[in-house]
Structures are given as C-alpha cells and as structure tokens.
Design a protein around this motif. Sequence first.
Motif, PDB file in Angstrom:
ATOM      1  N   LEU A   1       0.812  -1.211   0.000  1.00 51.02           N
ATOM      2  CA  LEU A   1       0.000   0.000   0.000  1.00 51.02           C
ATOM      3  C   LEU A   1       0.849   1.266   0.000  1.00 51.02           C
ATOM      4  CD1 LEU A   1      -2.845  -0.990   2.504  1.00 51.02           C
ATOM      5  CD2 LEU A   1      -2.838  -1.103   0.002  1.00 51.02           C
ATOM      6  N   PHE A   2       2.118   1.148   0.363  1.00 50.44           N
ATOM      7  CA  PHE A   2       3.015   2.297   0.334  1.00 50.44           C
ATOM      8  C   PHE A   2       3.150   2.861  -1.080  1.00 50.44           C
ATOM      9  CE2 PHE A   2       7.113   4.530   1.016  1.00 50.44           C
ATOM     10  CZ  PHE A   2       6.802   5.196   2.192  1.00 50.44           C
ATOM     11  N   GLY A   3       2.833   2.032  -2.083  1.00 49.90           N
ATOM     12  CA  GLY A   3       2.877   2.493  -3.464  1.00 49.90           C
ATOM     13  C   GLY A   3       1.914   3.625  -3.758  1.00 49.90           C
ATOM     14  N   PHE A   4       0.877   3.798  -2.930  1.00 49.14           N
ATOM     15  CA  PHE A   4      -0.078   4.890  -3.144  1.00 49.14           C
ATOM     16  C   PHE A   4       0.501   6.253  -2.778  1.00 49.14           C
ATOM     17  CE2 PHE A   4      -3.180   1.512  -3.442  1.00 49.14           C
ATOM     18  CZ  PHE A   4      -4.087   2.015  -4.360  1.00 49.14           C
ATOM     19  N   HIS A   5       1.732   6.285  -2.295  1.00 46.44           N
ATOM     20  CA  HIS A   5       2.422   7.557  -2.094  1.00 46.44           C
ATOM     21  C   HIS A   5       2.954   8.109  -3.419  1.00 46.44           C
ATOM     22  CE1 HIS A   5       2.618   7.880   2.335  1.00 46.44           C
ATOM     23  NE2 HIS A   5       2.608   6.555   2.320  1.00 46.44           N
ATOM     24  N   LEU A   6       2.928   7.316  -4.472  1.00 49.54           N
ATOM     25  CA  LEU A   6       3.603   7.673  -5.724  1.00 49.54           C
ATOM     26  C   LEU A   6       2.632   7.769  -6.886  1.00 49.54           C
ATOM     27  CD1 LEU A   6       6.431   5.007  -5.461  1.00 49.54           C
ATOM     28  CD2 LEU A   6       6.654   7.395  -4.848  1.00 49.54           C
ATOM     29  N   THR A   7       3.002   8.565  -7.870  1.00 49.73           N
ATOM     30  CA  THR A   7       2.385   8.510  -9.197  1.00 49.73           C
ATOM     31  C   THR A   7       3.502   8.554 -10.228  1.00 49.73           C
ATOM     32  OG1 THR A   7       2.162  10.905  -9.512  1.00 49.73           O
ATOM     33  CG2 THR A   7       0.354   9.772  -8.390  1.00 49.73           C
TER      34      THR A   7
ATOM     35  N   ALA B   1       1.485   1.780  -7.156  1.00 43.83           N
ATOM     36  CA  ALA B   1       1.907   3.075  -7.691  1.00 43.83           C
ATOM     37  C   ALA B   1       1.280   3.307  -9.063  1.00 43.83           C
ATOM     38  CB  ALA B   1       3.430   3.147  -7.772  1.00 43.83           C
ATOM     39  N   GLY B   2       1.187   2.232  -9.870  1.00 44.20           N
ATOM     40  CA  GLY B   2       0.535   2.350 -11.170  1.00 44.20           C
ATOM     41  C   GLY B   2      -0.951   2.626 -11.050  1.00 44.20           C
ATOM     42  N   VAL B   3      -1.625   1.961 -10.111  1.00 48.27           N
ATOM     43  CA  VAL B   3      -3.051   2.212  -9.885  1.00 48.27           C
ATOM     44  C   VAL B   3      -3.275   3.660  -9.460  1.00 48.27           C
ATOM     45  CG1 VAL B   3      -5.010   1.636  -8.400  1.00 48.27           C
ATOM     46  CG2 VAL B   3      -3.573  -0.190  -9.329  1.00 48.27           C
ATOM     47  N   ASN B   4      -2.409   4.147  -8.582  1.00 50.96           N
ATOM     48  CA  ASN B   4      -2.523   5.533  -8.126  1.00 50.96           C
ATOM     49  C   ASN B   4      -2.315   6.516  -9.270  1.00 50.96           C
ATOM     50  OD1 ASN B   4      -2.956   7.416  -6.013  1.00 50.96           O
ATOM     51  ND2 ASN B   4      -0.756   7.769  -5.852  1.00 50.96           N
ATOM     52  N   SER B   5      -1.457   6.143 -10.215  1.00 49.57           N
ATOM     53  CA  SER B   5      -1.198   7.019 -11.365  1.00 49.57           C
ATOM     54  C   SER B   5      -2.418   7.153 -12.269  1.00 49.57           C
ATOM     55  CB  SER B   5      -0.023   6.470 -12.177  1.00 49.57           C
ATOM     56  OG  SER B   5       1.150   6.378 -11.396  1.00 49.57           O
ATOM     57  N   LEU B   6      -3.250   6.119 -12.318  1.00 50.17           N
ATOM     58  CA  LEU B   6      -4.433   6.134 -13.182  1.00 50.17           C
ATOM     59  C   LEU B   6      -5.594   6.937 -12.590  1.00 50.17           C
ATOM     60  CD1 LEU B   6      -4.391   2.387 -14.280  1.00 50.17           C
ATOM     61  CD2 LEU B   6      -3.637   4.371 -15.612  1.00 50.17           C
ATOM     62  N   ALA B   7      -5.471   7.289 -11.313  1.00 57.41           N
ATOM     63  CA  ALA B   7      -6.488   8.117 -10.637  1.00 57.41           C
ATOM     64  C   ALA B   7      -7.873   7.483 -10.716  1.00 57.41           C
ATOM     65  CB  ALA B   7      -6.502   9.530 -11.215  1.00 57.41           C
ATOM     66  N   TRP B   8      -7.926   6.162 -10.581  1.00 57.80           N
ATOM     67  CA  TRP B   8      -9.214   5.474 -10.581  1.00 57.80           C
ATOM     68  C   TRP B   8      -9.976   5.699  -9.282  1.00 57.80           C
ATOM     69  CZ3 TRP B   8      -7.178   0.158 -12.753  1.00 57.80           C
ATOM     70  CH2 TRP B   8      -7.025   0.281 -14.133  1.00 57.80           C
ATOM     71  N   LEU B   9      -9.253   5.880  -8.191  1.00 64.08           N
ATOM     72  CA  LEU B   9      -9.883   5.991  -6.881  1.00 64.08           C
ATOM     73  C   LEU B   9     -10.067   7.451  -6.498  1.00 64.08           C
ATOM     74  CD1 LEU B   9      -7.882   3.250  -4.929  1.00 64.08           C
ATOM     75  CD2 LEU B   9     -10.130   3.046  -5.990  1.00 64.08           C
ATOM     76  N   PRO B  10     -11.162   7.794  -5.852  1.00 64.52           N
ATOM     77  CA  PRO B  10     -11.343   9.172  -5.387  1.00 64.52           C
ATOM     78  C   PRO B  10     -10.323   9.522  -4.293  1.00 64.52           C
ATOM     79  CG  PRO B  10     -13.067   7.755  -4.524  1.00 64.52           C
ATOM     80  CD  PRO B  10     -12.310   6.932  -5.516  1.00 64.52           C
TER      81      PRO B  10
END
Length: 349
Positions: free
Chosen positions: A90-96, A278-287
């Motif tokens: 989940l630390f990957g959500f710190h990145l885009t 980090a890739g999921v966070n880059s796609l901005a799928w989540l609010p």
Amino acid sequence: MSAPSLADTSAQPLRHSVGWVYGVLLCVLLAWLAGILAQQSAMQKAGISVLPLAIVLGMIIGNLAPAPLRLVDAGIQFAKGRCLRLGIILFGFHLTWFELLAVGVGGLALAVTMLSMAFLVTVYVGTRYLGMERDTCILIGAGSAICGAAAVLATEPVVKGRSDQVAVAVATVVLFGTLAMFVYPALYPYLGLSEVAYGRYAGATIHEVAQVVVAGAAVGQAALHAAVIEKMLRVLLLAPFLLLLSAYLLRRPDSAAASQDAKRLVIPWFALGFVAMAGVNSLAWLPEPAVAGILKLDAFLLAMAMTALGLSTRLRDVLRAGWRPLLLAAMTALMLLGVGYVLTRWWVA
C-alpha cells in the motif's frame, strides 16, 4: 516421560488462537498510541514519524513486560510478517508515475547513483573494515540509501535478518536522518543551489520521507515540491533493489536467504505489489478520500509491524552491537551529504 494427554493436545490450537488475537491487539494498541504521539506538535517539529515511535514503544513493553511475550508471539509474528508486506504494498499509493517523470534524466541519475553508492559502500566498509555482520550492513545500507525505517522493514524479509539487527538499523538511520533534517537547511545559504536544486539534493540524500518534508519546507515551497518528488523516486527504486538483492543473496551459500531457498529465486512479491499500487494511483481510478484512507491504513499497518519488531527485540542484543553500527551509519550520512552535493551541482543545478 508420559505422552501428552488428549486434553493438552486439543488445548494447543485454542491457546495459539487466543495468543494470536491478544498479540495482534497489543500491536494495534501500541501502533494507535504511536500515531497519537506522532501527531503532537513537538514530534512533528522534530520530524519524528510514527514508525520510530512505534518501535520504541514496542521495545519498552517488550523489555519491561512482567509476563512472557511468548504467550502472544503468534500475533506479534503475524504483525511482523503479513501486516508488514501489506503495508509495503500500500506504500505504493504515495507515488504517481507522472510526478516521477517530471524529475528528468538528471534527477533520475542522481537518485540511482546515490542509492547504489550509499548501499554498496556501506556494505563493503561495514563487512570489510568494521567486521560487522553482513545482514546488519545490508539493512543499514538499505535504510540510508532508500527510505529509512520503511526500507529496513522491506529488506528484512529478503535477508531474513534477526530482530536485533533490524532494530539497530532502524535506530541508526533514524538518528542520522533526523540530524540531516536540521543540518541541510542550515547549510542551504552556503551551498549556492537554487531552491529546486536544493530540494532535489535533500530528496536524494536524506533518509526518511518525513525528514525530507521538514528539510524542504524549511527552505521554501519550491524546495519542498522538488524534494518530495525526488524522494518518491528513491522510494520507487525500492522494488528493483529488493529483486536484485534477492538474486544476489541466492548466489551466496552463506546467507540465510540462500540456505532456506537454495533451489529458487525468492521474489519479494510485495515489492511488485508496491509498484502495481503506484501504477493504480497514477491512473487516478480511486477518489481522493479513498486514497487518503488507504494511506492512513498503510501508516497503521507499518506502525503495527514496527511495534511487533520492538516487542520481539531484546535491548541487550541491540546494545551488544556496540559502536560499529553508529560509525557505519555516520560515515554513510556524511557520504550522502558530500557526494550528493557534488553530483547535484553537476547534474541538476
């Protein structure tokens, strides 16, 4: 000696389950307390994050507890293992990826060079000239080169390090990262760097993310933005670092990793999960509220892992390590400070 009775045998799974529940609850309680302490203004001004506070609380309870912690060891081991790996993912959500692309070739070269140099020199000097255990040197090198305590925690499952080795590594990187947080802004007027260049310099060489934020904000918003992006690039390098380290240890017959998995490469899947998030966070799928909730959960899981590490660490084992880890970490911090400045002037400024 008589064989164990049927009642004793049937009671063992129940005791294990109860111990697991109480062990997890203990880690949850201490992680929650560490989070409250980290929100205090004094801790925030000092740049002390929840992770070092969690391990300190765990070590205090683990070394002073009147009852033996082996009764709740199942829950502690769960927090050290499963919670740690999920926290790293989940630390990957710190990145885009988009923010990282803005760093450019100079910023990427700076991050890769400093990571490689800091890690390799730390391991070489520690094992060759200070006579330290290789796993301790690897953990100190990873924490100094990548992202402090979180990198130490992520590296531990790969090297199969002992709890006292991990505790020593965390203590040293927190100490010198905290010192760097104050030294860098004090040196800024004499460095001849722009705010952006200074931010890249701080992000590429200071240990913890929280410490980078403090050191960047002390100079200005432009410095803060550049520092955080450069630091996140170093964090992203954690995944390939762990894969390369796992492959290297496989070739070392004297390593714990090689002895336990002699026939196959141990892939740290949680590192790949880290990159995927980090890739999921880059796609901005989540609010944004969902991402904020994930980051809070991530911080709590890592705090639980640090608490479990502290609970299973004996202070006498840490003290037995002596002055060598401090000297090694100090040398690495000075190298990051000096070499990082030269390379920043060359590639970024």
